[in-house]
Design an enzyme around this catalytic site. Structure first.
Site, PDB file in Angstrom:
ATOM      1  N   ARG A  37      41.565  34.170  69.330  1.00  0.00           N
ATOM      2  CA  ARG A  37      40.957  35.495  69.207  1.00  0.00           C
ATOM      3  C   ARG A  37      41.537  36.475  70.230  1.00  0.00           C
ATOM      4  O   ARG A  37      41.068  37.599  70.355  1.00  0.00           O
ATOM      5  CB  ARG A  37      39.439  35.402  69.342  1.00  0.00           C
ATOM      6  CG  ARG A  37      38.836  34.441  68.339  1.00  0.00           C
ATOM      7  CD  ARG A  37      37.468  34.879  67.854  1.00  0.00           C
ATOM      8  NE  ARG A  37      37.196  34.284  66.558  1.00  0.00           N
ATOM      9  CZ  ARG A  37      37.474  34.848  65.394  1.00  0.00           C
ATOM     10  NH1 ARG A  37      38.010  36.057  65.346  1.00  0.00           N
ATOM     11  NH2 ARG A  37      37.213  34.238  64.266  1.00  0.00           N
ATOM     12  N   HIS A  67      51.914  29.238  68.106  1.00  0.00           N
ATOM     13  CA  HIS A  67      51.340  30.223  67.177  1.00  0.00           C
ATOM     14  C   HIS A  67      50.669  31.325  67.991  1.00  0.00           C
ATOM     15  O   HIS A  67      49.830  31.056  68.849  1.00  0.00           O
ATOM     16  CB  HIS A  67      50.319  29.530  66.260  1.00  0.00           C
ATOM     17  CG  HIS A  67      49.942  30.317  65.040  1.00  0.00           C
ATOM     18  ND1 HIS A  67      49.499  31.624  65.112  1.00  0.00           N
ATOM     19  CD2 HIS A  67      49.928  29.996  63.724  1.00  0.00           C
ATOM     20  CE1 HIS A  67      49.236  32.061  63.882  1.00  0.00           C
ATOM     21  NE2 HIS A  67      49.499  31.083  63.019  1.00  0.00           N
ATOM     22  N   TYR A  70      45.888  35.026  66.081  1.00  0.00           N
ATOM     23  CA  TYR A  70      45.959  35.685  64.767  1.00  0.00           C
ATOM     24  C   TYR A  70      45.253  37.030  64.736  1.00  0.00           C
ATOM     25  O   TYR A  70      45.288  37.730  63.737  1.00  0.00           O
ATOM     26  CB  TYR A  70      45.473  34.767  63.639  1.00  0.00           C
ATOM     27  CG  TYR A  70      44.162  34.068  63.903  1.00  0.00           C
ATOM     28  CD1 TYR A  70      42.965  34.780  63.871  1.00  0.00           C
ATOM     29  CD2 TYR A  70      44.123  32.703  64.166  1.00  0.00           C
ATOM     30  CE1 TYR A  70      41.760  34.130  64.112  1.00  0.00           C
ATOM     31  CE2 TYR A  70      42.929  32.053  64.405  1.00  0.00           C
ATOM     32  CZ  TYR A  70      41.756  32.772  64.379  1.00  0.00           C
ATOM     33  OH  TYR A  70      40.573  32.136  64.622  1.00  0.00           O
ATOM     34  N   HIS A 107      51.609  36.293  62.669  1.00  0.00           N
ATOM     35  CA  HIS A 107      51.239  36.967  61.419  1.00  0.00           C
ATOM     36  C   HIS A 107      51.746  38.399  61.541  1.00  0.00           C
ATOM     37  O   HIS A 107      51.356  39.096  62.490  1.00  0.00           O
ATOM     38  CB  HIS A 107      49.724  36.958  61.228  1.00  0.00           C
ATOM     39  CG  HIS A 107      49.142  35.583  61.054  1.00  0.00           C
ATOM     40  ND1 HIS A 107      47.808  35.353  60.850  1.00  0.00           N
ATOM     41  CD2 HIS A 107      49.741  34.359  61.041  1.00  0.00           C
ATOM     42  CE1 HIS A 107      47.604  34.050  60.719  1.00  0.00           C
ATOM     43  NE2 HIS A 107      48.752  33.434  60.839  1.00  0.00           N
ATOM     44  N   GLU A 142      55.338  34.715  59.624  1.00  0.00           N
ATOM     45  CA  GLU A 142      54.692  33.789  58.691  1.00  0.00           C
ATOM     46  C   GLU A 142      54.476  34.475  57.341  1.00  0.00           C
ATOM     47  O   GLU A 142      54.088  35.638  57.275  1.00  0.00           O
ATOM     48  CB  GLU A 142      53.342  33.320  59.269  1.00  0.00           C
ATOM     49  CG  GLU A 142      52.636  32.311  58.356  1.00  0.00           C
ATOM     50  CD  GLU A 142      51.472  31.594  59.021  1.00  0.00           C
ATOM     51  OE1 GLU A 142      51.246  31.775  60.235  1.00  0.00           O
ATOM     52  OE2 GLU A 142      50.785  30.839  58.302  1.00  0.00           O
ATOM     53  N   ASP A 176      54.239  29.195  54.732  1.00  0.00           N
ATOM     54  CA  ASP A 176      52.939  28.522  54.646  1.00  0.00           C
ATOM     55  C   ASP A 176      52.658  28.259  53.171  1.00  0.00           C
ATOM     56  O   ASP A 176      52.559  29.192  52.370  1.00  0.00           O
ATOM     57  CB  ASP A 176      51.862  29.426  55.277  1.00  0.00           C
ATOM     58  CG  ASP A 176      50.508  28.745  55.368  1.00  0.00           C
ATOM     59  OD1 ASP A 176      50.024  28.236  54.331  1.00  0.00           O
ATOM     60  OD2 ASP A 176      49.916  28.733  56.465  1.00  0.00           O
ATOM     61  N   HIS A 179      49.541  29.877  51.803  1.00  0.00           N
ATOM     62  CA  HIS A 179      49.677  31.338  51.723  1.00  0.00           C
ATOM     63  C   HIS A 179      50.570  31.772  50.560  1.00  0.00           C
ATOM     64  O   HIS A 179      50.203  32.683  49.816  1.00  0.00           O
ATOM     65  CB  HIS A 179      50.243  31.901  53.020  1.00  0.00           C
ATOM     66  CG  HIS A 179      49.359  31.700  54.211  1.00  0.00           C
ATOM     67  ND1 HIS A 179      49.712  32.116  55.470  1.00  0.00           N
ATOM     68  CD2 HIS A 179      48.138  31.120  54.334  1.00  0.00           C
ATOM     69  CE1 HIS A 179      48.735  31.811  56.330  1.00  0.00           C
ATOM     70  NE2 HIS A 179      47.776  31.189  55.658  1.00  0.00           N
ATOM     71  N   HIS A 211      54.399  25.471  57.132  1.00  0.00           N
ATOM     72  CA  HIS A 211      52.989  25.100  57.311  1.00  0.00           C
ATOM     73  C   HIS A 211      52.578  24.384  56.038  1.00  0.00           C
ATOM     74  O   HIS A 211      52.529  24.999  54.968  1.00  0.00           O
ATOM     75  CB  HIS A 211      52.116  26.350  57.508  1.00  0.00           C
ATOM     76  CG  HIS A 211      52.188  26.911  58.889  1.00  0.00           C
ATOM     77  ND1 HIS A 211      51.768  28.196  59.186  1.00  0.00           N
ATOM     78  CD2 HIS A 211      52.595  26.356  60.055  1.00  0.00           C
ATOM     79  CE1 HIS A 211      51.919  28.401  60.483  1.00  0.00           C
ATOM     80  NE2 HIS A 211      52.424  27.316  61.034  1.00  0.00           N
ATOM     81  N   ASP A 224      43.653  32.742  51.160  1.00  0.00           N
ATOM     82  CA  ASP A 224      43.944  32.084  52.439  1.00  0.00           C
ATOM     83  C   ASP A 224      42.819  31.171  52.912  1.00  0.00           C
ATOM     84  O   ASP A 224      42.250  31.378  53.986  1.00  0.00           O
ATOM     85  CB  ASP A 224      44.284  33.138  53.518  1.00  0.00           C
ATOM     86  CG  ASP A 224      44.786  32.485  54.800  1.00  0.00           C
ATOM     87  OD1 ASP A 224      44.940  31.247  54.825  1.00  0.00           O
ATOM     88  OD2 ASP A 224      45.017  33.219  55.777  1.00  0.00           O
ATOM     89  N   HIS A 226      42.604  27.187  53.544  1.00  0.00           N
ATOM     90  CA  HIS A 226      43.376  25.937  53.521  1.00  0.00           C
ATOM     91  C   HIS A 226      42.499  24.771  53.062  1.00  0.00           C
ATOM     92  O   HIS A 226      41.319  24.723  53.372  1.00  0.00           O
ATOM     93  CB  HIS A 226      43.909  25.613  54.914  1.00  0.00           C
ATOM     94  CG  HIS A 226      44.767  26.700  55.489  1.00  0.00           C
ATOM     95  ND1 HIS A 226      45.467  26.548  56.649  1.00  0.00           N
ATOM     96  CD2 HIS A 226      45.045  27.954  55.062  1.00  0.00           C
ATOM     97  CE1 HIS A 226      46.131  27.660  56.918  1.00  0.00           C
ATOM     98  NE2 HIS A 226      45.887  28.540  55.975  1.00  0.00           N
ATOM     99  N   GLU A 256      47.970  22.363  58.794  1.00  0.00           N
ATOM    100  CA  GLU A 256      46.891  23.233  59.298  1.00  0.00           C
ATOM    101  C   GLU A 256      45.709  23.077  58.351  1.00  0.00           C
ATOM    102  O   GLU A 256      45.105  24.050  57.922  1.00  0.00           O
ATOM    103  CB  GLU A 256      47.311  24.697  59.273  1.00  0.00           C
ATOM    104  CG  GLU A 256      48.530  25.058  60.063  1.00  0.00           C
ATOM    105  CD  GLU A 256      48.897  26.528  59.883  1.00  0.00           C
ATOM    106  OE1 GLU A 256      49.066  26.978  58.723  1.00  0.00           O
ATOM    107  OE2 GLU A 256      48.983  27.222  60.896  1.00  0.00           O
TER     108      GLU A 256
HETATM  109 ZN    ZN Z   1      46.159  30.538  56.617  1.00  0.00          ZN
HETATM  110 FE    FE Z   2      49.821  29.030  58.442  1.00  0.00          FE
HETATM  111 FE    FE Z   3      49.149  31.321  60.803  1.00  0.00          FE
END
Ligand code: ZN
Ligand code: FE
Ligand code: FE
Length: 277
Positions: A37, A67, A70, A107, A142, A176, A179, A211, A224, A226, A256
């Site tokens: 975050r 990563h 996000y 992202h 990504e 991904d 995604h 991913h 989105d 997963h 993920e």
């Molecule tokens: Zn995702």
């Molecule tokens: Fe991802």
């Molecule tokens: Fe990601």
């Protein structure tokens, strides 16, 4: 050789992640550079990094995928938010110089009401301010599901960003699987076609990581969410084709999926079984 890992918590440091990876049969892993975050990263413990690097060498690890949080938005309309994203990414990249050869995934951002063109422009400007000729880390865009006003759902948008970046040899793409499927690319029935399209628009040489996720939602849903491998819309047969595809099989795969460590260990065993040597 198969490069397989999953997302691990970085709370206990690099050596702990390395040991966890060994325990679950992984030879690489992904981690958040700081609280996802956002917020401040704790000081890098160089002894911990050195101990991790020794373990990684002994175990023959592939470098990890870092990563970015996000919540960063490199194309926010608010200049303060863009500055925050820039400073965070710069700080992450400085720290990653201690982990030679690592990859840094982010992202691209959400344009909110500014339009995709403006978003692309701002993201490229951001990267032009961040990338350094001497850096060892490759920064990855990504592929996004296209939720809300996310930039980077289409291969064309990724290409437009890359085209505007001066030090584009420092840039790559992380695909991904959840995604792209949610974004409308049918990797279940037409994996070859999608990868041919990726090659035509972006270039397969840009593809540096995958991913590996199943998806809770149908093709083109732009959701989105997963899912565990084999339990979603992609399914085992498609995932098996993905890990063995000549354009993908040499890339590092990162799970993920919604799992605890034991679940990840199971999925890693499945990928190893599906991978043809
Ligand atoms: Zn995702
Ligand atoms: Fe991802
Ligand atoms: Fe990601």
């Amino acid at each position: 050789m198969l490069k397989i890992g999953c997302h691990l918590s970085s709370a206990k440091g690099f050596l702990a992640m390395g040991r966890e990876a060994v325990k679950i049969g992984a030879n690489t892993f992904q981690f958040f550079t700081r609280n996802p975050r956002g917020g401040k990263a704790k000081a890098l413990d160089l002894d911990d990094v050195a101990a991790y690097l020794a373990l990684a060498e002994k175990e023959g690890f592939f470098p990890p995928l870092a990563h970015a949080p996000y919540t960063l938005n490199a194309c926010a309309a608010d200049e303060n938010l863009r500055t925050f994203a820039k400073e965070t990414m710069e700080d992450d990249l400085r720290r990653l110089e201690h982990l030679p050869g690592s990859l840094y995934n982010f992202h691209p951002g959400s344009h909110v009401k500014q339009g995709a063109e403006k978003g692309i422009e701002l993201i490229a400007a951001q990267l032009n301010g961040i990338l350094r000729p001497e850096q060892q880390t490759t920064v990855l865009l990504e592929t996004m599901a296209g939720k809300g006003s996310e930039v980077g759902r289409s291969f064309e948008e990724l290409r437009e960003i890359i085209d505007r970046v001066e030090l584009s040899d420092k840039l790559g793409v992380c695909l991904d699987t959840c995604h792209v499927f949610d974004g409308g690319y049918d990797i279940v029935n037409n994996l070859d076609g999608v990868l041919t399209e990726f090659d035509r628009v972006v270039g397969l040489k840009r593809l540096r990581a995958v991913h590996l996720n199943d998806s809770m939602n149908p093709l083109g849903s732009r959701k989105d969410r997963h899912q565990k491998l084999g339990e979603g819309s992609l399914g085992y047969a498609a995932l098996e084709r993905i890990v063995n595809h000549p354009a993908l099989r040499d890339l590092p795969f990162y799970l993920e999926t919604p799992n605890d460590l034991e679940g990840y260990a199971r999925e890693i065993r499945w990928v190893k079984g599906a991978y043809r040597d």
